[in-house]
Design a protein around this motif. Structure first.
Motif, PDB file in Angstrom:
ATOM      1  N   HIS A   5      -9.102 -15.025  10.012  1.00  0.00           N
ATOM      2  CA  HIS A   5      -9.546 -13.686   9.643  1.00  0.00           C
ATOM      3  C   HIS A   5      -9.049 -12.780  10.768  1.00  0.00           C
ATOM      4  O   HIS A   5      -9.073 -13.188  11.944  1.00  0.00           O
ATOM      5  CB  HIS A   5     -11.080 -13.681   9.549  1.00  0.00           C
ATOM      6  CG  HIS A   5     -11.650 -12.390   9.101  1.00  0.00           C
ATOM      7  ND1 HIS A   5     -11.764 -11.305   9.945  1.00  0.00           N
ATOM      8  CD2 HIS A   5     -12.141 -11.994   7.895  1.00  0.00           C
ATOM      9  CE1 HIS A   5     -12.312 -10.299   9.284  1.00  0.00           C
ATOM     10  NE2 HIS A   5     -12.543 -10.703   8.034  1.00  0.00           N
ATOM     11  N   ASP A  40     -10.321 -10.375  12.418  1.00  0.00           N
ATOM     12  CA  ASP A  40     -11.301 -10.196  13.497  1.00  0.00           C
ATOM     13  C   ASP A  40     -11.454 -11.455  14.338  1.00  0.00           C
ATOM     14  O   ASP A  40     -11.670 -11.383  15.544  1.00  0.00           O
ATOM     15  CB  ASP A  40     -12.657  -9.780  12.925  1.00  0.00           C
ATOM     16  CG  ASP A  40     -12.632  -8.378  12.329  1.00  0.00           C
ATOM     17  OD1 ASP A  40     -11.766  -7.564  12.725  1.00  0.00           O
ATOM     18  OD2 ASP A  40     -13.472  -8.098  11.448  1.00  0.00           O
ATOM     19  N   GLU A  54     -10.914 -11.915  18.312  1.00  0.00           N
ATOM     20  CA  GLU A  54     -11.933 -12.534  19.171  1.00  0.00           C
ATOM     21  C   GLU A  54     -11.321 -13.613  20.057  1.00  0.00           C
ATOM     22  O   GLU A  54     -11.659 -13.704  21.246  1.00  0.00           O
ATOM     23  CB  GLU A  54     -13.052 -13.141  18.323  1.00  0.00           C
ATOM     24  CG  GLU A  54     -13.906 -12.112  17.649  1.00  0.00           C
ATOM     25  CD  GLU A  54     -14.757 -12.668  16.531  1.00  0.00           C
ATOM     26  OE1 GLU A  54     -15.620 -11.915  16.066  1.00  0.00           O
ATOM     27  OE2 GLU A  54     -14.572 -13.829  16.105  1.00  0.00           O
ATOM     28  N   ALA A 100     -14.623 -16.744  12.390  1.00  0.00           N
ATOM     29  CA  ALA A 100     -15.009 -16.175  13.679  1.00  0.00           C
ATOM     30  C   ALA A 100     -14.771 -17.175  14.802  1.00  0.00           C
ATOM     31  O   ALA A 100     -14.872 -18.382  14.601  1.00  0.00           O
ATOM     32  CB  ALA A 100     -16.484 -15.766  13.668  1.00  0.00           C
ATOM     33  N   TRP A 113     -20.968 -12.394  12.157  1.00  0.00           N
ATOM     34  CA  TRP A 113     -19.795 -12.694  11.338  1.00  0.00           C
ATOM     35  C   TRP A 113     -20.142 -12.925   9.864  1.00  0.00           C
ATOM     36  O   TRP A 113     -19.274 -13.056   9.029  1.00  0.00           O
ATOM     37  CB  TRP A 113     -19.081 -13.937  11.870  1.00  0.00           C
ATOM     38  CG  TRP A 113     -20.048 -15.016  12.250  1.00  0.00           C
ATOM     39  CD1 TRP A 113     -20.535 -15.273  13.492  1.00  0.00           C
ATOM     40  CD2 TRP A 113     -20.695 -15.937  11.365  1.00  0.00           C
ATOM     41  NE1 TRP A 113     -21.426 -16.316  13.439  1.00  0.00           N
ATOM     42  CE2 TRP A 113     -21.543 -16.739  12.149  1.00  0.00           C
ATOM     43  CE3 TRP A 113     -20.630 -16.183  10.010  1.00  0.00           C
ATOM     44  CZ2 TRP A 113     -22.328 -17.759  11.620  1.00  0.00           C
ATOM     45  CZ3 TRP A 113     -21.408 -17.189   9.463  1.00  0.00           C
ATOM     46  CH2 TRP A 113     -22.245 -17.961  10.277  1.00  0.00           C
ATOM     47  N   ARG A 164     -18.302 -11.126   6.990  1.00  0.00           N
ATOM     48  CA  ARG A 164     -16.862 -11.295   6.817  1.00  0.00           C
ATOM     49  C   ARG A 164     -16.572 -12.158   5.607  1.00  0.00           C
ATOM     50  O   ARG A 164     -17.233 -13.146   5.349  1.00  0.00           O
ATOM     51  CB  ARG A 164     -16.241 -11.953   8.054  1.00  0.00           C
ATOM     52  CG  ARG A 164     -16.316 -11.070   9.253  1.00  0.00           C
ATOM     53  CD  ARG A 164     -15.662 -11.723  10.436  1.00  0.00           C
ATOM     54  NE  ARG A 164     -15.872 -10.904  11.624  1.00  0.00           N
ATOM     55  CZ  ARG A 164     -15.585 -11.298  12.837  1.00  0.00           C
ATOM     56  NH1 ARG A 164     -15.063 -12.491  13.052  1.00  0.00           N
ATOM     57  NH2 ARG A 164     -15.817 -10.494  13.864  1.00  0.00           N
TER      58      ARG A 164
END
Length: 97
Positions: free
Chosen positions: A7, A9, A13, A82, A93, A96
């Protein structure tokens, strides 16, 4: 071995955490990234290895670091949802896709 994707994001991270660790000690960020990749390789081989954290998501701990990989298994890939610190903002998360 099943393929995997991040993902957007989760990818951010991973990069942010690796930069943080690298700023603390030279080589530590690379060690963190290597542990994450090792964990993902394990998931690709054994997709059910993680603990369930919802109806379609699982979590597996990253060795040596206080992080978890949260993922879901789609029919053709593992999606890393995540790269989550274990003590910060639990469950952030969950929204998501």
């Amino acid at each position: 071995m099943i393929r995997y994707t991040f993902h957007p994001d989760a990818d951010a991270e991973l990069e942010e955490a690796a930069l943080f660790y690298e700023s603390r000690m030279a080589g530590l960020g690379r060690s963190f990234a290597a542990e994450v990749e090792r964990t993902i390789a394990l998931l690709r081989e054994y997709p059910d290895a993680g603990s369930a954290v919802g109806p379609k998501r699982r979590r597996v701990l990253v060795a040596r670091f206080p992080y978890s990989i949260v993922y879901r298994q789609d029919p053709d890939a593992i999606v890393i949802v995540a790269v989550a610190h274990q003590r910060r903002r639990p469950g952030y998360w969950r929204r998501r896709s």
